[in-house]
Scaffold this active site. Structure first.
Site: not given
Ligand code: SAJ
Length: 446
Positions: A206, A260
């Protein structure tokens, strides 16, 4: 299908409530437990306290049918699910207080044959070294008289309901029978594949998933900074690089937020000493982005006296109401420390420590719109209206969400994070939109 087993879900937040609801609609009798009285009341009224598409209707239905209730204390059940938060402590270590408290509070209700599933994200070895000893206070023997598994949630806020049903799951048991029993429980609604392993591997898996993303975003953010020096539009460069069959560069932005990605890598670091060099460095790079954004915006505003910045979008990502660990809050803090006047607008957030304004009032006399989150509403923002209300027409987009030409037509200077390209002919088109002009040249050269 009506099932004769009862499930108690500890914690009714972003993961606990949707999970409890999925079990309820799959026929289990579900009791959701939360320490917050208002959360318990809201759910018992068939309503919800968080924003998540599709959840409200499901909770309402499950409560009305009598399959889902909420209370502040657990009750005897066959299955206990722990879905409480594991925030980061000041020393950047996992704060396991909620997990410990939830484990302790189910001990008086544990009986022979019960299954305890931990969904909360935890550092490697927490199930074995911390949760098991707590649960064994029941004087039952773990793995023999009751069963324990770590089945980390992997759902994406904004798509939780779909992903709960369709994602693959990793099921880590403290022994084989625990893992298999947990798999049987999720079989009630999970349509993805389920993979069995031990609890500690599931814990690390995870954390690896979110760390993979954090490190990749750090790479994108570093490349965005590099784009500044070599005069490239990083968004176009990422899109082109990703045409390679084995490349998936992530996107830059104002930093990494949420509970996360910005948190989980630290749970590896706390167990790794100085072996986690890349992971630590990536956290630093992502944390440097709010400062980078402010420096850039101030550069664009050079010459404007006492500028006012309208911050649009303060959540950690688009179309959610969650501001936890949002890098935009750091941007606001820096701007306030530097005594820059700001207004804040976010259509997804109802309450926030500072004043939130409507679109018009936030734009009134502003000199720059700073897009912090990619909410769908911002695509529809009217540049003409903004132009009328604002003092200086500058827009700085950290999420590459606005349409450059539309804003330029209304007289705006348009900037994006990591976009330093000065090829006007490229901006005129867009990636893959050269076809018409190509045909002209090609036919003239025949
Ligand atoms: N972000 C970027 N660039 C990107 C992708 C995301 O700057 O290319 C930023 C987003 O704006 C945000 C952060 O990263 O600030 C996180 O966003 P996210 O959409 O990547 O993820 P979360 O935090 O909403 O959800 C993640 C997910 N994990 C993965 O994709 C590996 C989700 O599947 C998990 O269940 C969740 O964390 C968790 O609960 O751990």
């Amino acid at each position: 299908m009506r099932r004769d087993k009862k499930v108690v879900v500890m914690g009714l937040g972003y993961i606990g409530l949707p999970t409890a609801t999925m079990f309820a609609v799959s026929g289990y009798e579900v009791l959701g437990v939360d320490v917050k009285e208002d959360v318990v009341e809201t759910i018992n009224e068939g309503q919800i306290h968080i924003e998540e598409p599709g959840l409200a209707e499901m909770v309402k239905g499950a409560v009305m049918e009598g399959n889902l209730r909420a209370a502040r204390q657990p009750e005897p059940a066959e299955i206990f699910i722990i879905a409480v938060p594991t925030p980061l402590s000041k020393g950047k270590k996992a704060n396991l207080d909620y997990v410990r408290n939830a484990s302790r509070s189910i001990v008086p209700y544990l009986s022979e044959g019960n299954l305890v599933i931990v969904e909360s994200t935890i550092p490697p070895r927490t199930t074995e070294d911390i949760i098991l000893p707590e649960l064994e206070e029941s004087e039952l023997e773990a793995g023999e008289e009751f069963f324990v598994a770590h089945c980390p949630e992997r759902v994406l806020p904004g798509q939780i309901i779909h992903e709960l049903a369709h994602n693959n799951r990793v099921i880590g048991g403290i022994n084989e029978v625990s893992a298999l029993k947990a798999r049987k429980v999720y079989d009630s609604f999970v349509q993805g594949k389920m993979f069995i392993t031990d609890a500690t591997t599931a814990e690390l898996v995870k954390l690896m998933e979110n760390t993979y993303r954090d490190v990749n975003i750090a790479l994108a953010n570093e490349l965005a900074k590099i784009a500044e020096g070599v005069k490239v539009d990083i968004w176009e460069a990422v899109e082109l690089a990703n045409k390679h069959p084995r490349v998936n560069v992530h996107y830059p932005g104002p930093g990494v937020g949420g509970h996360c990605l910005a948190v989980d890598p630290w749970f590896i670091i706390e167990k790794a000493g100085d072996r986690a060099q890349l992971i630590r460095k990536s956290r630093m790079i992502n944390n440097s982005m709010p400062g980078f954004v402010v420096r850039n915006v101030k550069e664009k505003l050079f010459g404007v006296r006492e500028p006012k910045i309208a911050v649009f979008g303060i959540t950690y990502k688009g179309n959610v109401d969650d501001t936890r660990e949002s890098p935009v809050l750091d941007i606001i803090d820096i701007l306030e420390k530097e005594k820059v006047e700001i207004s804040i607008h976010d259509p997804h957030v109802e309450e926030f420590g500072r004043e939130l304004e409507g679109v018009d009032s936030a734009l009134e006399d502003a000199d720059c719109i700073l897009i912090g989150a990619d909410h769908k509403e911002f695509k529809e923002l009217s540049p003409e209206l903004a132009a009328e209300l604002m003092e200086t027409k500058i827009i700085f987009d950290t999420k590459n969400i606005i349409e450059r030409q539309k804003w330029e037509r209304a007289g705006f200077e348009v900037y994006k994070i990591g976009d330093y390209s000065n090829y006007d002919w490229q901006k005129k088109y867009g990636i893959n939109e050269f076809e018409e002009s190509y045909q002209e040249i090609a036919s003239s050269e025949e």
